[in-house]
Design an enzyme around this catalytic site. Structure first.
Site, short mmCIF file in Angstrom:
data_model
loop_
_atom_site.label_atom_id
_atom_site.label_comp_id
_atom_site.label_asym_id
_atom_site.label_seq_id
_atom_site.Cartn_x
_atom_site.Cartn_y
_atom_site.Cartn_z
N CYS A 105 0.71 -0.58 0.15
CA CYS A 105 0.13 -0.26 -0.03
C CYS A 105 0.82 0.89 -0.02
O CYS A 105 0.00 2.07 -0.58
CB CYS A 105 -0.95 0.19 1.37
SG CYS A 105 -1.71 -1.21 0.95
N HIS A 244 -4.07 7.12 2.61
CA HIS A 244 -4.10 5.42 2.21
C HIS A 244 -5.48 4.92 2.44
O HIS A 244 -5.56 5.02 3.83
CB HIS A 244 -3.27 4.71 2.83
CG HIS A 244 -3.23 3.12 1.90
ND1 HIS A 244 -4.33 2.70 1.34
CD2 HIS A 244 -3.45 2.29 3.28
CE1 HIS A 244 -4.31 0.93 1.16
NE2 HIS A 244 -3.96 1.28 2.19
N ASN A 274 -10.05 -0.55 0.37
CA ASN A 274 -8.33 -0.52 0.05
C ASN A 274 -8.17 -1.05 -1.72
O ASN A 274 -7.90 -2.12 -2.37
CB ASN A 274 -8.35 -1.31 1.03
CG ASN A 274 -6.92 -1.86 1.34
OD1 ASN A 274 -5.78 -0.94 0.12
ND2 ASN A 274 -5.79 -1.59 1.76
N1 ACO Z 1 -18.49 -9.54 8.95
C1 ACO Z 1 -18.37 -9.72 10.36
N2 ACO Z 1 -17.27 -10.76 10.78
C2 ACO Z 1 -16.38 -10.19 10.77
C3 ACO Z 1 -15.74 -9.97 9.19
C4 ACO Z 1 -17.08 -9.75 8.93
N3 ACO Z 1 -16.43 -9.12 7.05
N4 ACO Z 1 -14.46 -9.46 9.54
C5 ACO Z 1 -13.79 -10.48 10.55
N5 ACO Z 1 -15.41 -10.44 11.44
C6 ACO Z 1 -15.08 -10.83 13.19
C7 ACO Z 1 -13.98 -11.82 13.44
O1 ACO Z 1 -14.69 -12.93 12.59
C8 ACO Z 1 -14.31 -11.61 14.74
O2 ACO Z 1 -14.67 -12.14 15.14
P1 ACO Z 1 -14.67 -13.05 16.38
O3 ACO Z 1 -14.14 -12.23 17.62
O4 ACO Z 1 -15.15 -14.04 17.25
O5 ACO Z 1 -13.28 -13.61 16.24
C9 ACO Z 1 -14.54 -10.22 14.75
O6 ACO Z 1 -15.43 -9.63 13.68
C10 ACO Z 1 -13.93 -9.05 14.84
O7 ACO Z 1 -12.22 -9.39 14.68
P2 ACO Z 1 -11.45 -7.64 14.46
O8 ACO Z 1 -9.84 -8.40 13.32
O9 ACO Z 1 -10.91 -7.43 15.71
O10 ACO Z 1 -11.98 -6.80 13.69
P3 ACO Z 1 -10.89 -5.29 13.76
O11 ACO Z 1 -12.00 -4.65 14.74
O12 ACO Z 1 -9.37 -4.97 13.77
O13 ACO Z 1 -11.62 -5.36 12.20
C11 ACO Z 1 -10.44 -5.37 10.27
C12 ACO Z 1 -11.04 -5.79 10.80
C13 ACO Z 1 -11.31 -4.14 9.38
C14 ACO Z 1 -9.78 -5.97 9.31
C15 ACO Z 1 -8.97 -4.14 10.42
O14 ACO Z 1 -8.24 -5.15 11.48
C16 ACO Z 1 -8.25 -3.47 9.71
O15 ACO Z 1 -8.58 -2.97 8.82
N6 ACO Z 1 -7.39 -3.92 9.43
C17 ACO Z 1 -6.09 -3.25 8.79
C18 ACO Z 1 -6.01 -3.26 7.06
C19 ACO Z 1 -5.04 -2.44 6.93
O16 ACO Z 1 -4.63 -1.59 7.18
N7 ACO Z 1 -4.29 -3.22 6.22
C20 ACO Z 1 -2.98 -2.73 5.59
C21 ACO Z 1 -2.60 -2.75 3.99
S1 ACO Z 1 -3.74 -3.85 3.17
C22 ACO Z 1 -2.12 -4.17 1.70
O17 ACO Z 1 -1.55 -3.92 2.31
C23 ACO Z 1 -2.72 -5.01 0.82
#
Ligand code: ACO
Length: 317
Positions: A105, A244, A274
């Protein structure tokens, strides 16, 4: 600047049919409502060429005027030749050196900083920097942790040598390979080649989202503070922030820690999701075309991604 996104939309309600998720969860946790996905015969290089043509048009330059082409991507058409060479061929950019930059990214900002350094060193005068991703090709549409996040697109910038004091003011690049497995594609490289896996490889993007989240906020804040300080400015001098577009909550936390109000932050995450390397240049192109950017505005760009990699750049428009 120029950018391109495919016409096909993948909405949250489309994803509800593929995995156990909901529009409410995706919107509240990420800020994304829909993303654009390539058509069947659309390669990443096609998007890059469309964005590049628009950037050339707005700069008044021709393909043969460009002497260096840098393409940030983790989703090239082929592993060999490079995406930059594919784009060079399709554009007829016959006088350019061409190479890829793999920084996920943060790829576009790595390209921008590289263009700046080469121009300041006097080696190249007209550089095109492209960020392009066809993330749909490395996304597992049965994994709700990742498939709701990613989209396809391309953005391009033309960077030229100039005596004016406007343009790129300061840049900062950093990576930390110790955390590579937080966001990676485990199989299909030379460590675990596809031939050794009997078709069972993990060839899609996998991510530890909550860990990446924490690193993203901390590092984008630090990188932004560095470029602002190096320019002899303060966060209050920033007119516009173009981050980003990975997650609205990451953007809000980053802006808050920098004491930059959300009114100064450009957002298009709801429409494109993203798009990794393409994220910052698509957003920058959109905000410029919207007429919001005025002469002498100070624009802060910051990005974070797999590697881990992160970067910031400050420009005076
Ligand atoms: N729908 C419903 N529930 C979901 C989904 C979904 N799509 N995805 C995950 N969950 C659930 C998980 O299974 C988890 O359930 P559990 O508690 O029963 O295990 C719960 O939701 C919470 O999961 P978390 O991972 O704690 O959720 P979080 O608030 O961290 O959000 C997210 C997840 C959106 C992925 C976030 O962590 C994020 O944006 N991370 C950074 C992404 C990023 O910036 N990436 C870098 C760039 S990408 C690249 O370089 C190509």
């Amino acid at each position: 600047m120029g950018s391109y996104v495919p016409s096909r939309r993948l909405t949250n309600s489309d994803l509800e049919k593929l995995v156990e998720t909901s529009d409410e969860w995706i919107t509240s946790r990420t800020g994304i409502k829909e993303r654009r996905i390539c058509g069947e015969n659309e390669a990443a290089s096609d998007m890059a060429v469309a964005a590049a043509q628009r950037a050339l048009e707005s700069s008044g330059l021709k393909p043969e005027d460009i002497d260096l082409l840098l393409v940030g991507t983790v989703t090239p058409d082929f592993r060999l030749p490079s995406q930059a060479c594919m784009v060079q061929k399709k554009l007829g950019m016959v006088n350019a050196a061409a190479m890829d930059i793999v920084a996920a990214c943060a790829g576009f900002l790595h390209g921008l900083a590289t263009a700046d350094a080469y121009i300041k060193a006097g080696q190249f005068k007209r550089v095109m920097v492209i960020g392009v991703e066809k993330l749909s090709s490395i996304t597992d549409y049965t994994d709700r942790n990742t498939c709701v996040l990613f989209g396809d697109g391309a953005g391009a910038a033309v960077v030229v040598a100039s005596d004016e004091e406007r343009g790129i003011i300061s840049t900062f690049l950093k990576s930390d390979g110790r955390y590579g497995e937080l966001l990676w594609i485990p199989d299909g490289g030379t460590e675990r080649p596809l031939q050794s896996l009997n078709g069972q490889g993990r060839v899609y993007l996998e991510m530890n989202g909550s860990e990446v989240f924490k690193h993203a906020v901390r590092q984008m804040v630090e990188a932004s503070e560095k470029v602002i300080k190096e320019a002899g400015l303060t966060p209050a001098d920033v007119t516009l922030m173009v981050p980003h577009q990975a997650n609205i909550r990451i953007i809000q936390s980053t802006a808050k820690r920098l004491a930059i109000s959300m009114e100064k932050v450009y957002l298009n995450i709801d429409k494109v999701g993203n798009t990794s390397s393409a994220s910052v240049p698509i957003a920058l192109d959109e905000v410029i075309k919207s007429g919001r950017v005025k002469r002498d505005d100070i624009i802060l760009m910051t990005a974070f991604g797999g590697g881990l990699t992160w970067a910031s750049a400050l420009i005076k428009w």
